[in-house]
Design a protein around this motif. Structure first.
Motif, PDB file in Angstrom:
ATOM      1  N   THR A  92       0.821  -1.207   0.000  1.00 47.78           N
ATOM      2  CA  THR A  92       0.000   0.000   0.000  1.00 47.78           C
ATOM      3  C   THR A  92       0.860   1.265   0.000  1.00 47.78           C
ATOM      4  OG1 THR A  92      -1.736  -1.145   1.239  1.00 47.78           O
ATOM      5  CG2 THR A  92      -1.821   1.256   1.226  1.00 47.78           C
ATOM      6  N   ASN A  93       1.991   1.195   0.679  1.00 46.18           N
ATOM      7  CA  ASN A  93       2.857   2.375   0.832  1.00 46.18           C
ATOM      8  C   ASN A  93       4.179   2.230   0.076  1.00 46.18           C
ATOM      9  OD1 ASN A  93       1.346   4.004   3.058  1.00 46.18           O
ATOM     10  ND2 ASN A  93       1.416   1.924   3.866  1.00 46.18           N
ATOM     11  N   VAL A  94       4.154   1.439  -0.978  1.00 50.74           N
ATOM     12  CA  VAL A  94       5.394   1.109  -1.689  1.00 50.74           C
ATOM     13  C   VAL A  94       6.133   2.340  -2.207  1.00 50.74           C
ATOM     14  CG1 VAL A  94       4.185   0.749  -3.891  1.00 50.74           C
ATOM     15  CG2 VAL A  94       6.412  -0.356  -3.487  1.00 50.74           C
ATOM     16  N   TYR A  95       5.405   3.349  -2.682  1.00 46.62           N
ATOM     17  CA  TYR A  95       6.077   4.520  -3.251  1.00 46.62           C
ATOM     18  C   TYR A  95       6.785   5.345  -2.173  1.00 46.62           C
ATOM     19  CZ  TYR A  95       3.520   3.375  -7.494  1.00 46.62           C
ATOM     20  OH  TYR A  95       3.041   2.725  -8.595  1.00 46.62           O
ATOM     21  N   LYS A  96       6.100   5.562  -1.062  1.00 44.89           N
ATOM     22  CA  LYS A  96       6.720   6.337   0.019  1.00 44.89           C
ATOM     23  C   LYS A  96       7.908   5.595   0.616  1.00 44.89           C
ATOM     24  CE  LYS A  96       2.753   9.143   1.398  1.00 44.89           C
ATOM     25  NZ  LYS A  96       1.784   9.478   2.458  1.00 44.89           N
ATOM     26  N   ILE A  97       7.751   4.294   0.817  1.00 44.95           N
ATOM     27  CA  ILE A  97       8.861   3.496   1.352  1.00 44.95           C
ATOM     28  C   ILE A  97      10.032   3.499   0.376  1.00 44.95           C
ATOM     29  CG2 ILE A  97       9.588   1.164   2.004  1.00 44.95           C
ATOM     30  CD1 ILE A  97       6.713   0.719   3.036  1.00 44.95           C
ATOM     31  N   GLY A  98       9.715   3.415  -0.909  1.00 47.13           N
ATOM     32  CA  GLY A  98      10.755   3.458  -1.935  1.00 47.13           C
ATOM     33  C   GLY A  98      11.493   4.784  -1.946  1.00 47.13           C
ATOM     34  N   ILE A  99      10.746   5.890  -1.767  1.00 47.24           N
ATOM     35  CA  ILE A  99      11.368   7.220  -1.728  1.00 47.24           C
ATOM     36  C   ILE A  99      12.291   7.349  -0.524  1.00 47.24           C
ATOM     37  CG2 ILE A  99      10.900   9.684  -1.397  1.00 47.24           C
ATOM     38  CD1 ILE A  99       8.328   9.251  -3.071  1.00 47.24           C
ATOM     39  N   LEU A 100      11.821   6.865   0.634  1.00 42.26           N
ATOM     40  CA  LEU A 100      12.664   6.908   1.835  1.00 42.26           C
ATOM     41  C   LEU A 100      13.934   6.085   1.649  1.00 42.26           C
ATOM     42  CD1 LEU A 100      10.312   6.656   4.960  1.00 42.26           C
ATOM     43  CD2 LEU A 100      11.866   8.524   4.366  1.00 42.26           C
ATOM     44  N   ALA A 101      13.763   4.879   1.116  1.00 46.39           N
ATOM     45  CA  ALA A 101      14.920   4.013   0.882  1.00 46.39           C
ATOM     46  C   ALA A 101      15.884   4.664  -0.110  1.00 46.39           C
ATOM     47  CB  ALA A 101      14.459   2.651   0.360  1.00 46.39           C
ATOM     48  N   GLY A 102      15.329   5.277  -1.146  1.00 48.84           N
ATOM     49  CA  GLY A 102      16.158   5.954  -2.144  1.00 48.84           C
ATOM     50  C   GLY A 102      16.924   7.118  -1.551  1.00 48.84           C
ATOM     51  N   SER A 103      16.278   7.871  -0.649  1.00 42.77           N
ATOM     52  CA  SER A 103      16.952   9.005  -0.009  1.00 42.77           C
ATOM     53  C   SER A 103      18.089   8.528   0.888  1.00 42.77           C
ATOM     54  CB  SER A 103      15.945   9.838   0.798  1.00 42.77           C
ATOM     55  OG  SER A 103      15.436   9.098   1.889  1.00 42.77           O
ATOM     56  N   GLU A 104      17.896   7.361   1.498  1.00 40.48           N
ATOM     57  CA  GLU A 104      18.953   6.791   2.344  1.00 40.48           C
ATOM     58  C   GLU A 104      20.143   6.346   1.489  1.00 40.48           C
ATOM     59  OE1 GLU A 104      20.311   6.168   6.154  1.00 40.48           O
ATOM     60  OE2 GLU A 104      18.324   6.918   5.610  1.00 40.48           O
ATOM     61  N   VAL A 105      19.841   5.727   0.369  1.00 41.10           N
ATOM     62  CA  VAL A 105      20.901   5.320  -0.558  1.00 41.10           C
ATOM     63  C   VAL A 105      21.658   6.545  -1.077  1.00 41.10           C
ATOM     64  CG1 VAL A 105      21.375   4.292  -2.816  1.00 41.10           C
ATOM     65  CG2 VAL A 105      19.755   3.189  -1.264  1.00 41.10           C
ATOM     66  N   LEU A 106      20.909   7.625  -1.346  1.00 42.17           N
ATOM     67  CA  LEU A 106      21.520   8.855  -1.856  1.00 42.17           C
ATOM     68  C   LEU A 106      22.512   9.430  -0.852  1.00 42.17           C
ATOM     69  CD1 LEU A 106      21.660  10.984  -4.078  1.00 42.17           C
ATOM     70  CD2 LEU A 106      19.718  12.153  -2.981  1.00 42.17           C
TER      71      LEU A 106
END
Length: 201
Positions: A92-106
């Motif tokens: 349900t929250n895949v996009y927000k979780i993906g954005i958070l994970a991406g920001s951490e990788v960044l």
């Protein structure tokens, strides 16, 4: 022996994360309660490893880098275990979780590209976000859902990730335990920053 206590606490957090994943896979009875207890113990080890290291005056760069790396692995482990138990929440929250994970990788990408080292700023904002993440994970573990707390965690997470990137970009050389952007500006000017013995080395 006292000097080894912070290291033991750090690696115990790594073990706790793996145990939580294992318990979620075997679908152990009373998983939710056990997972919350283990997650809470893991958070306490995260708090006290730094405090004890500073008290013993052994809070070295190597120790802080290790602490930062294990923190990431611990919360990723808890996230994986929670996904196993509550996949619908993540879907349900895949996009927000993906954005958070991406920001951490960044963050790590910026740190490695600029300094060839992983990030270990341990900013005050990041500590606040960790507490929000802790609360969100507990709610999801217990209820397999979170709305208000998760959204707060998401936006605070983005803001604190952005602050860490700003800190990294402002620093002239790699430094651990930088409480905020303001402190990174002071360091850039060649000034000595004041750190709390309770929260920063």
């Amino acid at each position: 022996m006292k000097s080894k206590i912070p290291v033991i606490l750090i690696f115990s957090r790594l073990i706790i994360g793996l145990v939580i994943i294992y318990l979620s896979l075997i679908k152990t009875e009373n998983y939710q309660i056990i997972a919350v207890i283990l997650l809470s113990i893991g958070l306490l080890t995260d708090i006290f490893d730094g405090i004890i290291a500073r008290y013993l005056d052994i809070s070295t760069q190597k120790l802080r880098r290790l602490d930062s790396t294990v923190d990431q692995l611990f919360f990723v482990s808890v996230g994986v275990a929670t996904y196993i138990q509550c996949p619908v929440f993540f879907e349900t929250n895949v996009y927000k979780i993906g954005i958070l994970a991406g920001s951490e990788v960044l963050i790590y990408l910026v740190s490695f590209l600029k300094f060839r080292k992983e990030v270990a700023t341990h900013s005050i904002g990041a500590k606040i976000w960790t507490l929000l993440l802790f609360g969100t994970l507990i709610q999801v573990i217990l209820e397999c859902q979170s709305l208000i707390l998760f959204n707060l965690c998401f936006w605070v997470g983005l803001l604190t990730r952005a602050e860490i990137i700003a800190i990294l970009l402002l620093l002239k050389k790699w430094t651990h335990d930088v409480p905020s952007v303001f402190h990174s500006i002071q360091l850039r000017k060649g000034k000595t920053i004041k750190k709390s013995k309770l929260f920063n080395s």
